[in-house]
Write a protein that holds these residues in place. Sequence first.
Motif, PDB file in Angstrom:
ATOM      1  N   GLU A 206       0.848  -1.192   0.000  1.00  0.00           N
ATOM      2  CA  GLU A 206       0.000   0.000   0.000  1.00  0.00           C
ATOM      3  C   GLU A 206       0.884   1.244   0.000  1.00  0.00           C
ATOM      4  O   GLU A 206       1.832   1.335   0.782  1.00  0.00           O
ATOM      5  CB  GLU A 206      -0.915   0.024   1.221  1.00  0.00           C
ATOM      6  N   ASP A 207       0.535   2.177  -0.869  1.00  0.00           N
ATOM      7  CA  ASP A 207       1.304   3.409  -0.983  1.00  0.00           C
ATOM      8  C   ASP A 207       0.343   4.604  -0.904  1.00  0.00           C
ATOM      9  O   ASP A 207      -0.611   4.693  -1.685  1.00  0.00           O
ATOM     10  CB  ASP A 207       2.064   3.432  -2.313  1.00  0.00           C
ATOM     11  N   TYR A 208       0.581   5.474   0.062  1.00  0.00           N
ATOM     12  CA  TYR A 208      -0.225   6.684   0.240  1.00  0.00           C
ATOM     13  C   TYR A 208       0.654   7.903  -0.014  1.00  0.00           C
ATOM     14  O   TYR A 208       1.652   8.113   0.694  1.00  0.00           O
ATOM     15  CB  TYR A 208      -0.793   6.765   1.660  1.00  0.00           C
ATOM     16  N   ARG A 209       0.285   8.720  -1.009  1.00  0.00           N
ATOM     17  CA  ARG A 209       1.012   9.947  -1.318  1.00  0.00           C
ATOM     18  C   ARG A 209       0.054  11.133  -1.231  1.00  0.00           C
ATOM     19  O   ARG A 209      -0.997  11.151  -1.868  1.00  0.00           O
ATOM     20  CB  ARG A 209       1.622   9.888  -2.730  1.00  0.00           C
ATOM     21  N   PHE A 210       0.433  12.127  -0.443  1.00  0.00           N
ATOM     22  CA  PHE A 210      -0.425  13.288  -0.226  1.00  0.00           C
ATOM     23  C   PHE A 210      -0.585  14.087  -1.526  1.00  0.00           C
ATOM     24  O   PHE A 210       0.378  14.299  -2.257  1.00  0.00           O
ATOM     25  CB  PHE A 210       0.174  14.177   0.862  1.00  0.00           C
ATOM     26  N   ARG A 218       1.347  15.940   6.607  1.00  0.00           N
ATOM     27  CA  ARG A 218       0.584  14.703   6.737  1.00  0.00           C
ATOM     28  C   ARG A 218       1.471  13.510   6.361  1.00  0.00           C
ATOM     29  O   ARG A 218       2.365  13.621   5.525  1.00  0.00           O
ATOM     30  CB  ARG A 218      -0.628  14.734   5.801  1.00  0.00           C
ATOM     31  N   PRO A 219       1.226  12.346   6.983  1.00  0.00           N
ATOM     32  CA  PRO A 219       2.093  11.184   6.725  1.00  0.00           C
ATOM     33  C   PRO A 219       1.937  10.652   5.308  1.00  0.00           C
ATOM     34  O   PRO A 219       0.852  10.684   4.719  1.00  0.00           O
ATOM     35  CB  PRO A 219       1.605  10.159   7.743  1.00  0.00           C
ATOM     36  N   GLU A 220       3.040  10.181   4.755  1.00  0.00           N
ATOM     37  CA  GLU A 220       3.044   9.447   3.498  1.00  0.00           C
ATOM     38  C   GLU A 220       3.639   8.075   3.768  1.00  0.00           C
ATOM     39  O   GLU A 220       4.655   7.963   4.475  1.00  0.00           O
ATOM     40  CB  GLU A 220       3.840  10.193   2.422  1.00  0.00           C
ATOM     41  N   ASN A 260       4.298  -1.121   9.495  1.00  0.00           N
ATOM     42  CA  ASN A 260       4.305   0.296   9.859  1.00  0.00           C
ATOM     43  C   ASN A 260       3.254   0.536  10.932  1.00  0.00           C
ATOM     44  O   ASN A 260       2.110   0.094  10.808  1.00  0.00           O
ATOM     45  CB  ASN A 260       4.016   1.153   8.623  1.00  0.00           C
ATOM     46  N   ASP A 261       3.640   1.257  12.015  1.00  0.00           N
ATOM     47  CA  ASP A 261       2.721   1.505  13.117  1.00  0.00           C
ATOM     48  C   ASP A 261       1.547   2.386  12.706  1.00  0.00           C
ATOM     49  O   ASP A 261       0.496   2.374  13.355  1.00  0.00           O
ATOM     50  CB  ASP A 261       3.465   2.168  14.292  1.00  0.00           C
ATOM     51  N   MET A 262       1.724   3.185  11.668  1.00  0.00           N
ATOM     52  CA  MET A 262       0.626   4.030  11.193  1.00  0.00           C
ATOM     53  C   MET A 262      -0.494   3.188  10.598  1.00  0.00           C
ATOM     54  O   MET A 262      -1.662   3.563  10.626  1.00  0.00           O
ATOM     55  CB  MET A 262       1.163   5.016  10.146  1.00  0.00           C
ATOM     56  N   LEU A 263      -0.142   2.026  10.051  1.00  0.00           N
ATOM     57  CA  LEU A 263      -1.103   1.058   9.547  1.00  0.00           C
ATOM     58  C   LEU A 263      -0.874  -0.255  10.287  1.00  0.00           C
ATOM     59  O   LEU A 263      -0.236  -1.172   9.783  1.00  0.00           O
ATOM     60  CB  LEU A 263      -0.933   0.857   8.039  1.00  0.00           C
ATOM     61  N   THR A 299      -7.277   5.361  13.382  1.00  0.00           N
ATOM     62  CA  THR A 299      -6.422   5.602  12.228  1.00  0.00           C
ATOM     63  C   THR A 299      -7.238   6.261  11.126  1.00  0.00           C
ATOM     64  O   THR A 299      -8.432   5.946  10.954  1.00  0.00           O
ATOM     65  CB  THR A 299      -5.820   4.284  11.687  1.00  0.00           C
ATOM     66  N   PRO A 300      -6.653   7.183  10.378  1.00  0.00           N
ATOM     67  CA  PRO A 300      -7.373   7.775   9.246  1.00  0.00           C
ATOM     68  C   PRO A 300      -7.529   6.819   8.071  1.00  0.00           C
ATOM     69  O   PRO A 300      -8.234   7.122   7.113  1.00  0.00           O
ATOM     70  CB  PRO A 300      -6.493   8.969   8.863  1.00  0.00           C
TER      71      PRO A 300
END
Length: 415
Positions: A206-210, A218-220, A260-263, A299-300
């Motif tokens: 999974e890849d999140y780019r702002f 914001r986190p990426e 990753n702790d964010m996910l 989590t968002p």
Amino acid sequence: MKKYLAFIFLLLSVTFQAQNIHDVKIQGNKRLKTSFIKKISILKVGDKLDTLQLNQDMLLLKRLPSISNASYQVLATKDNMYTVIYDIVENITLIPSVNVYTTNDDEFAYRLGLYEFNMFGRNIMVGGFYQKDIYSSYAINFRAPYLFSNQLGMALNFQDLTTQEPVFFDDKGVNYKYRNKSMEIMGLYQINVENKLELGLNYFVEDYRFKGENINNRPELNVHKWLAKGIFDYNKLDYFYQYVSGIRNQLNVQYVTSTNDMLPDFFIGWNDFFYFKRLGEKGNWATRVRIGLSSNDETPFAPFSVDNNLNIRGVGNTIDRGTGAVVLNTELRHTIIQKNWFVLQSNVFIDAGSWRNPGGDFDDFANSDNVKFYPGLGVRFMHKKIYNAIFRIDYGYGISKNASRGFVFGVGQYF
């Protein structure tokens, strides 16, 4: 006394013999292999004549994408045995797939695909799609439920999906470019006509780019994950062309690991209950109830989405996320026109649902901000001899808080 016993024994022998199947013949099939139909059928040569088995075979065959209808005949042969004839009406199974959806915010997305559901005449599905939802995406799918035996098969899936996804920080939505690239293998096991089990393993990134100027830092993320999944399917649906009756229940559970702790690692499960009932000669009531829960991390990037093309017609393309979902879709389908190959069907529906906020509690389901209620109207254009050749147009009009409205186009019934 001995003569009497001999007579009884002879009578029983003739009766037993007369109940056995001498031959099973298949007729009406052109592309679907006769050997494949005999392989998956419950009734075999040498079995006793059993109408329960015959009816189960009809249910099994009518659920195949390659068959639009099936029936049977039983003929007595000269030697007091039985010949069973299965009459098959085949579907066309090379099918294009089209899905288009819009909202009143001028959002527009589409998915185009091509699938063959009867490869080699053995009910093997091969195909893929291209999707344009701001960004380009594609997938390739292979599914062979009877690859190894009349009960055991497998599925392989590859997907590279990129979309714009809203992510919510302190109730404020920001947009991310989201990419999910995955490979999956599934084992398929048919316990009996009514019960199926699927177990699988999925590796994905999974890849999140702002999107835009990231003034709030914001986190990426770029996270590698493993997903283990299980699906149990209880199916008592009976089909007669566009009409469906009976019940079905699908339970889907998954466990996802993360680096990753964010996910974080999380569990997710949902249950879909379907109820279909014939109403007179031309009516069909259809209902789906979904109840889902996941690990309640704050989590968002929560897993359950509120989406136009998945659960609430007219609501928009992924307008919110949650860690729990309760969704009701109910509709009345009515056949307006029916010809030899063509059907025009009207549709009156209500889609309703609510979501639990990430880190929230069950009271969130009653929060007016989370409740969505969308009645609507639609039409269906159907070809009776082409598998899943149902072009649908639905218009959902929201009457709940902060509601939108919009069209949803697609191939196949909504559920």
